[in-house]
Design an enzyme around this catalytic site. Sequence first.
Site, PDB file in Angstrom:
ATOM      1  N   GLU A   1       1.914  -0.252  -4.981  1.00 16.87           N
ATOM      2  CA  GLU A   1       0.975   0.781  -5.434  1.00 16.87           C
ATOM      3  C   GLU A   1       1.714   2.110  -5.475  1.00 16.87           C
ATOM      4  OE1 GLU A   1      -3.294   2.585  -3.913  1.00 16.87           O
ATOM      5  OE2 GLU A   1      -1.696   2.276  -2.474  1.00 16.87           O
TER       6      GLU A   1
ATOM      7  N   ASP B   1       0.835  -1.187   0.000  1.00 20.37           N
ATOM      8  CA  ASP B   1       0.000   0.000   0.000  1.00 20.37           C
ATOM      9  C   ASP B   1       0.876   1.245   0.000  1.00 20.37           C
ATOM     10  OD1 ASP B   1      -2.754   1.133   0.390  1.00 20.37           O
ATOM     11  OD2 ASP B   1      -1.826   1.910   2.217  1.00 20.37           O
TER      12      ASP B   1
END
Length: 541
Positions: A271, A202
């Site tokens: 990401e 993330d």
Amino acid sequence: MMNDQEWWRGAVIYQVYPRSFFDSNNDGIGDLPGVTAKMRYIASLGVDAIWLSPFFTSPMKDFGYDVSDYCDVDPIFGTLDDFNQLIATAHHHGLKVMIDQVLNHSSDQHPWFVESRSSHDNAKADWYIWADANPDGTVPNNWLSVFGGPAWHWDSRRRQYYLHNFLDSQPDLNFHNPDVVDALLDTVEFWLKRGVDGFRLDTANYYYHDIELRNNPPKKDVVEGSIGVRLDNPYAYQLHLYDKSRPENIGFLQRLRSLLDKYPNTTTVGEVGCDFALETMAAYTQGKDKLHMCYSFDLLTHDASMTHIRNTMETIEAGLGDGWPCWSIGNHDVERVVTRWGKNHDSIAKSKIYMAMLLTLRGSVCLYQGEELGLPEAELTLDQLVDPFGIAFWPEFKGRDGCRTPIPWKNETLGGFTLSAEPWLPIADAQRPLAVDEQEGNRHSVLHAYRDFLHVRRSHPELRHGDIEFIYNDDTTLTFLRTYKGKRLYVAINTANQDIILPVELTLSALILPEAIHSGYIDANTVVLPPFSILLATVTA
């Protein structure tokens, strides 16, 4: 596959948002046993791996992306034993398991932060990013939170501000402290020892901040609708030079890769969200000593034009070197693709053609749960929202709940998601007719099209591993070649509701595609593409 060490290269990864997948214990919330119970369904799609969104212990202020214990399962999702069973079941079905790692920030209820905020001289005093107020009491600099407002929150105990790039209940960890890095890598290894095959990272470009806390400059020529830009959120008005994507990030990614290299056949996908995302993707995946692959938000915007697709692909290809991309057109943070790109018109046909486009591009692929059903965005009212991001920006931005509603397994009131409990988000009326049980019996459904095309992709190494060379595009049409080990595959895509006829100078032999997929055909020296169709053809001369 090329070999098991590189199973991730060209893999298709199915993202499971556990809260909304299947409720096994009738409390209205999906859980790990629920994922295990549906593993046969996931395997039937023909994907290579699953990615589990966070299931760690959390106060759930951001629904698991605020972690209070990196090494345990939140009771609403089950137990560590349940996770072990999930891993075993996935591996039995030939599926790899990747899990979300939220390393940039923790929950403010994590013991590390509780200790850090207690004083200026405790053992973890600098595990988070603390700064004194300006002489007039204002925040240390102009950095902004993605979720709106300043990225600094006043703490009365320490009489200082702490940094939070997201919610103020998600304080950022201080990666400049080597003890923090060591502790986070220990949590990664905890899951490696339990048998996970990889990690989705993330906000992978947010880890380091500018240690001097310099102000970000304003962004010039801010354009509504460009990547990551919504003018109702002031975050879009800055060029984020100092609060993320810092050069120090590379050193951490190299340490992370060194750890994964000790566990063969594991992988990472990062990401990346920033002003220079494609360049950052290349930098983070080149050299085989950092991340294995990255994805950006470039295909998660409202621009569905084939011009945008081609420009994105050619930009990354130009700078990628030996790096590797991963692409997604939907996830748990954005409006569902059939609504975002298709405007809910011709939704079945558009679901199929966007899927076919994605699965023929060069790179690995992430598929978000429900895309294989062609689910539209759920329309929710303000009182139904639970997403703090959506509540804060309502009504201009309706948040992320519309793409997170429970999967409809059956065409009934509770969608087969739960037995009798009230689901944590409502079952969308527009989604129930698209339930799995309805589509299983329809050979022309979106579900069957996904299964069929994933089989086609597996059967053609050119699509998994080949180079890509673009030939032609306009806003609705795209043609290109995929080449691998001397074999060439021609791909032509029509995303419009009208026939397209293209001249072709190559000698082609069309592949026969399964009936659920609308196929083009060859007529003399032309390629004929009916509405929402794809042509795959081997190049014979």
